[in-house]
Structures are given as C-alpha cells and as structure tokens.
Design a protein around this motif. Structure first.
Motif, PDB file in Angstrom:
ATOM      1  N   TYR A  49       0.833  -1.213   0.000  1.00 32.80           N
ATOM      2  CA  TYR A  49       0.000   0.000   0.000  1.00 32.80           C
ATOM      3  C   TYR A  49       0.868   1.264   0.000  1.00 32.80           C
ATOM      4  O   TYR A  49       0.582   2.224  -0.719  1.00 32.80           O
ATOM      5  N   VAL A  96      -5.698   0.686  -3.100  1.00 29.94           N
ATOM      6  CA  VAL A  96      -6.214  -0.129  -1.994  1.00 29.94           C
ATOM      7  C   VAL A  96      -6.569  -1.532  -2.473  1.00 29.94           C
ATOM      8  O   VAL A  96      -6.225  -2.545  -1.828  1.00 29.94           O
ATOM      9  N   GLN A 125      -9.659   1.226   4.394  1.00 32.28           N
ATOM     10  CA  GLN A 125      -8.998   2.081   3.417  1.00 32.28           C
ATOM     11  C   GLN A 125      -9.981   2.671   2.404  1.00 32.28           C
ATOM     12  O   GLN A 125      -9.822   3.816   1.968  1.00 32.28           O
ATOM     13  N   ARG A 164     -11.618   5.534   4.149  1.00 28.43           N
ATOM     14  CA  ARG A 164     -10.686   6.661   4.226  1.00 28.43           C
ATOM     15  C   ARG A 164     -10.539   7.356   2.878  1.00 28.43           C
ATOM     16  O   ARG A 164     -10.423   8.588   2.798  1.00 28.43           O
TER      17      ARG A 164
END
Length: 718
Positions: free
Chosen positions: A137, A178, A214, A217
């Motif tokens: 990532y 992601v 993720q 986010r």
C-alpha cells in the motif's frame, strides 16, 4: 448556512436514535430463532409459552368489544386514552434505558477476561500479512501520489464541476491502490499458508478490515482533501480540514479494525460477552473523542460560520444558531452514547450506518437545493448567438424557470424528509410509495408536471419562432401585415394552450371537466347573445386581417377618420390623425377602408391658370417643373414614372384647370406633391403664367356713364 441547516437535521436524528435505542438493543442482543429453539426443548418453558399464547388469544377475542367501547367514548376520553398510552410507552422506554445504563459498568468488567497471550498470538499470526499489505500500500500509494499531484496542478483555478471531476479521478487512483494492496495480501497469504489456496480466518478478517477501512478513508479524503486544497469540494480552511481528517481517520481505523477484526477474534477466544464489552469500549472511545473535539473547537467553528455568512444584513436568529451550533451536535453524540451504553457491543455499527445514510441524504438534498436556489436567484444566461436571434427568449425563461426550480426544490426536500424518516423507522416512506395511495399520488404528480413541462416547451417554441420571424436582423424584414398576424397568432395560441393545459391538469387530478365544458358552452352562448357587438367586432377584424386591408403604419380612412394606424387588434383599430388626435375605431362601425399606402400612390395635380394662358405653354411649364423635381435627390428616388398628362379638364369661373399625375412610392405622395407645387409656382412666375384669382368690378354712381375701372381683391374665402 447550509451547514447550519444540516445541524438542525442532527437534532432530529439524535432524538430518533435516542427513541429507537431500546429497539436497536433488543434486535441486536440475540437471535430470536435460537431463543425459540431453547424454549421448545425445555418442557416447563414450552408449557409456559402455550399458556401465554392462549391468554393472548383470549385477549384478542375481547379486543373488538374494548375497541367498540373506545369508539363510543367521548372525545375527551379518547384523548385521555391516547395520552395514557403515550405516557406508558415513554415510561417503559425510560425504564429500559435506565436498566441498560445501570448494567453498562458490569458489561465493561468483562474486559478483564481478555488475555494478553490472545493479543500476542493474533499479532504473531497477522504479522506477515500486515507487513505485506502495508508495504504494498505504501509503495503503490507513493506512485499514486505522483499522479494525484499532476491532477492537483491541472485543477488549479478551475470551477467546482472540474474540481469535482479531478477529485473523483484522484479517489479512483487511491481506490485502485487499496484494491491492489488487498489483492496482493490475499495472494501472498494463500501462497505461504499451510496449503496453497487456503487462508486462515484471522488473515481473512484482517484483509477484509483493511479493504473496508482504506475504502472509507478514500471516500472521506476525496471530500475533505486534507493535503490538496485544489481538489477540496468543501469551502473549509486547511487547518480545520486537517484536524477533522485526523479525527475521522482515527475513528475509521478504530471502528473498522475493532469491529471487523478485534471483536470477532475476542468472541471466538473469550466469549461473546467479552466481545460485546470490547465493542462497547471501542464505541466509547470514538464517541468521547468526538465530544472532546466538538467542545474544544466550538468557538472556531462558530467564527467560521459567521465568516461565511456573505449577507449584508445578517439575521439575528441565524447568528445565534451559528453561535450555538455545538448543542445539536452534542445532543446527537449524547444520544449515540446512551445507545452504546444500553445496547450490545456492535450497536455502534448500526448507528453509524443509519447516521451516515441520513447524513448523506441530507448533504445531497441540501446541496442540490442550494444549487437550484442559486440558479434561480441569478437567472439563466443564454449565449450571445441565441439572444441575437431570439432576444426575448432569455426574459421568458427567467420569468418561469425560477418558479419551476423552486417547485423542484420542494419536491427534493419532501423526498429527503421521507427518506430520512424511513431510514430512522419513524415513517415507512418506501411502503407508502409502493401502496395504492402512494402510486396514485406520485403518478398524478408526475403526470401534471409532465403536462406543464410539455405546455411550457410548446409555448416557448411557438413564441421563439414568432420572435425569429419578426427579427429584422435575420432573414427577410417582416412586413407590417406579418407583424400584425404573427402577434395575433402568438396571443391566440397562448390563450388556447393555457385553456387546454388547464383542462388536462384538472382532469388528471380527478376533477370532472364535463360540467366545466358544459358550463363554458352555456356561458359562451350567453356572452354571445349579450355581446353581439363584440362578436361582430372580432369577426370583422379577423376578415380585415385576412384580406390584408391595413397594417400598422398605413395611412387609412376608416369610419370617416383619416390617420396613421398605430395599433391593430382583433377588435379595433387605433389611428393618429394629422392633428395628433388618437382615435379608437371598433371594426363593427367600419363599412369601408381606404388605404393610401398600398403598393404605390399618385399625386394628382390640378393646376388652374388664366383664360388667356396658352395650354401648350402651361403643359410645357409643368413638364419642366417635373423634370426639376426628378433631379432633386430627396424626391427623385420616390418617383416611379413620368408625369402623366391628362390635359384641360374643366372651365371654371375665372380659370381653366389642367391636370397631371405623378406616380410615387406609397406614403410619399404628399411630400412629392408639396415639392412639385413649389417648383411649379416658381416656373409660372418666371414665365408670366398667371394663376388667377376671382376679380370684382366696382362701379361708382357718379361715374356711371364713364368706363368702369376694374379693381381686384383677394376674396376672404376661396
């Protein structure tokens, strides 16, 4: 002030969450099928259940009698019964709430059952997959950040729509990062597990939690853009955005990994009660952090709300609401805190889902409503080529488009309110929409809106076509007749379209228009008998227009009055005579129309000369005067032919009359005639041609036998 409106919605949301806390806790506490299975296995519990069902059945048979008694009761008694039921329900909910709060500390004591070895084992099992996914990532995120920086440079000084497109592209890049990191984690985990293609439960829980956290986010970062102000969709200062991002990122991390990874592991190792305690602790940490954030920055947010109020005269109520913005938010957070304390450990997920859905609906609805309001306020601006061809189209659009946008705003707000109530369980909006009443209401509403829209489009198309035909800058210059007929067509079509649309709308909403049509027919017949003169005016005016007898700007004689046509309707004609008087003549009094400005005109010149004048010399003088007239640049352009000579026409008392005629363009005959008369007078004077006037002989009595002396004098009146 859109944020202030949003805060008002949070008050309602917090109240709904607080009221639904017992039901949420009860629904999430246990599986009803498992409870029913345990009761059926136990003989004592099964017999108690049968007895309870028999008692409820007997009460159900007695319910109609009680309902009938309730219906027969007085209005005051009915109000008392309703208020009693509400008070009893509220008391039960408060009792359940107090029980949940009082037992919350005992539930948190279950955290003592969590062993340190359990946490160490989980970290050991997940170390490899965590390192693999985080490393992938970070590496892909570094590459993706380079691409996003290019988007940031391209988004500089762009409008909101383009910034939205670039923000979506940046979010797409982060989302791909992601998904690739999660896929790499799955591949590495399955490749280095005990058997290829197999994956442990803990690794699967972590990978699922990693992807969910993720992705959330990425969604929040796409809206706030804490690192790239050029991609920010909200007009917030950068320091405030970064603080908000830190809290939201922390909350997503704690809630996501806590409920999707830690709680399942604790449930399987230490029991469900301990897992619920862990979930409650996670929820308390997030809610308490939110309370601290609101209390710490309440003044800064209030100052920002005042700064973004661009109105010159601020409303006192809105200013006070901006100063007290934190109270509805605190009320909402306290409601969430109470629900967390009284419910099971995973009730926060349900609250966050409901709150997020309601918040998204409110934000989208308020955003669309605000944009529509701004469009309605500033009006529509058409491109210059369109306004040049259709100069009145922009004003027409701005006359009714704002009303349509305001109506659309009302429909959007109703939909937002219904969806919010449906999500919170206050009103089943979706069921109502699918019911017979809802389907009938929505279908009629959409049908009426479609009819109004089609009628508006037809009216705009017709009026725009008329405007284009009457625009002298494009195509052929419209004649006066075309201007009059097209104006009458536009007015008549507008009236007909309004009447037909009104009839269709009334019929669609369920009003029987047959009596209205019959009444309109009877009323029209009565008006026809009572207003025969008006009907005659209209019919005569229609035929005058069809025959093109006169147009605006023509010089006509109508009803014995001569003047210029200034206004022409289907009922009357308005003239302005040479003295400036304004005449309105109804067509019913018109039996003849004399138009002096149709196709061409003549100036008829009857010139009287003395009896001793030679007609040939007079003719030559008039021809020479006409030749001078044609050489005049101001008059020669309007003469259409040579002087037509008719010769000697009459023998008067003291003069002979010779006639000629000049053909001119329509409306110019009077000016040409005045100029020609002036030239003829000068030519006659130069050539000694006498323009006679009456002679009078006076004879004195004393000199009766003498030769009379002729004297002459001009008469007072010719």
């Amino acid at each position: 002030m859109s944020l202030v409106k949003l805060l008002l919605g949070l008050v309602f949301l917090s109240g709904a969450l607080f009221a639904s806390a017992p039901s949420l806790a009860q629904d999430a506490a246990s599986d009803p099928r498992a409870s029913l299975l345990e009761i059926l296995k136990d003989d004592t519990a099964r017999e108690a259940l049968i007895a309870s069902l028999e008692e409820q059945a007997s009460e159900a048979t007695e319910a109609p009698t009680e309902g009938a008694a309730f219906e027969d009761a007085s209005f005051g008694r009915q109000i008392a019964e309703v208020t009693t039921d509400l008070a009893r329900t509220a008391a039960d909910q408060l009792a359940n709430l107090w029980d949940g709060i009082s037992t919350a500390p005992m539930a948190l004591l279950s955290l003592q059952n969590v062993e340190v070895d359990l946490i160490v084992d989980a970290i050991t099992d997940l170390a490899f997959v965590v390192l693999a996914t985080v490393a992938t990532y970070l590496l892909l995120g570094w590459l993706g950040r380079k691409l996003i920086q290019r988007l940031v440079r391209a988004a500089q000084q762009r409008r909101w729509a383009m910034r939205f497109v670039f923000a979506v592209m940046a979010a797409g890049i982060e989302l791909v990062v992601v998904l690739i990191a999660g896929a790499v984690g799955y591949v590495l985990t399955t490749a280095f597990s005990d058997g290829f293609g197999s994956i442990a439960v803990r690794q699967a829980l972590y990978l699922n939690a990693f992807v969910v956290v993720q992705v959330l986010r990425v969604a929040v970062r796409a809206i706030l853009a804490p690192d790239f102000a050029a991609l920010r969709l909200l007009t917030l200062p950068t320091p405030a955005v970064r603080k908000l991002w830190r809290y939201l990122s922390f909350s997503i991390f704690v809630v996501g990994y806590g409920y999707l990874l830690v709680v399942p592991i604790v449930n399987s190792a230490a029991g469900r009660a301990t897992g619920n305690a862990v979930g409650m602790a996670i929820a308390l940490v997030v809610v308490v952090a939110a309370l601290r954030l609101v209390l710490r920055h309440r003044k800064a947010v209030a100052g920002w709300l005042h700064t973004n109020d661009s109105t010159r005269e601020r409303d006192t109520a809105l200013e006070q609401l901006a100063d007290l913005w934190h109270w509805p938010v605190l009320l909402y957070l306290i409601g969430v805190l109470l629900v967390v304390l009284t419910g099971p450990g995973d009730v926060l997920l349900q609250l966050l889902y409901a709150s997020g859905t309601v918040l998204a609906v409110l934000v989208v609805g308020l955003f669309i409503s605000t944009e529509l309001s701004e469009i309605a306020g500033r009006g529509l601006r058409l491109p210059f080529p369109v306004t040049r061809r259709l100069p009145l189209l922009e004003n027409r659009l701005n006359s009714f488009v704002p009303n349509m946008l305001n109506l659309l705003r009302i429909l959007i707000l109703v939909a937002v309110a219904g969806t919010t109530l449906d999500i919170l369980g206050v009103f089943d909006f979706s069921t109502w929409l699918s019911s017979q009443t809802g389907i009938e209401f929505t279908s009629k509403t959409l049908s009426v809106l479609a009819m109004l829209f089609v009628a508006g489009v037809l009216w705009l198309a017709l009026t725009s076509w008329v405007d284009f035909r009457l625009n002298p800058h494009f195509g052929s210059v419209p004649s006066a007749r075309e201007t009059t007929l097209l104006s009458l067509l536009r007015n008549a079509a507008t009236i007909a379209l309004v009447i037909i649309t009104s009839m269709f709308v009334l019929s669609e909403v369920g009003i029987d228009i047959a009596p209205l049509l019959a009444s309109a027919g009877v009323l029209g017949l009565a008006i026809g008998f009572g207003a025969q003169k008006l009907v005659q005016d209209i019919i005569t005016g229609i035929f005058i227009q069809l025959e093109n007898a006169m147009n605006v700007g023509d010089v006509v004689t109508v009803g014995g009055t001569t003047g210029v046509v200034e206004k022409l309707t289907v009922r009357s004609v308005s003239l302005r005579d040479v003295e400036g008087a304004f005449h309105i003549i109804p067509f019913s009094s018109v039996d003849m129309v004399s138009n002096f400005t149709r196709d061409f005109a003549y100036f008829l010149c009857d010139m009287g000369v003395a009896y001793d004048s030679d007609p040939d010399l007079v003719k030559q003088a008039m021809m020479d005067a006409f030749a001078r007239l044609k050489e005049d640049p101001e008059c020669g352009a309007y003469i259409l032919g040579e002087l037509e000579w008719f010769g000697l026409t009459t023998f008067g008392d003291s003069a002979i009359t010779l006639r000629g005629r000049i053909k001119t363009t329509p409306g110019r005959q009077w000016g040409i005639g005045r100029a020609y008369n002036a030239i003829v007078k000068r030519v006659f004077d130069a050539r000694g041609i006498e323009i006679p006037y009456p002679h009078r002989f006076i004879i004195h009595k004393t000199e009766a036998l003498e030769q009379p002396t002729p004297t002459s004098e001009a008469p007072a009146v010719e």
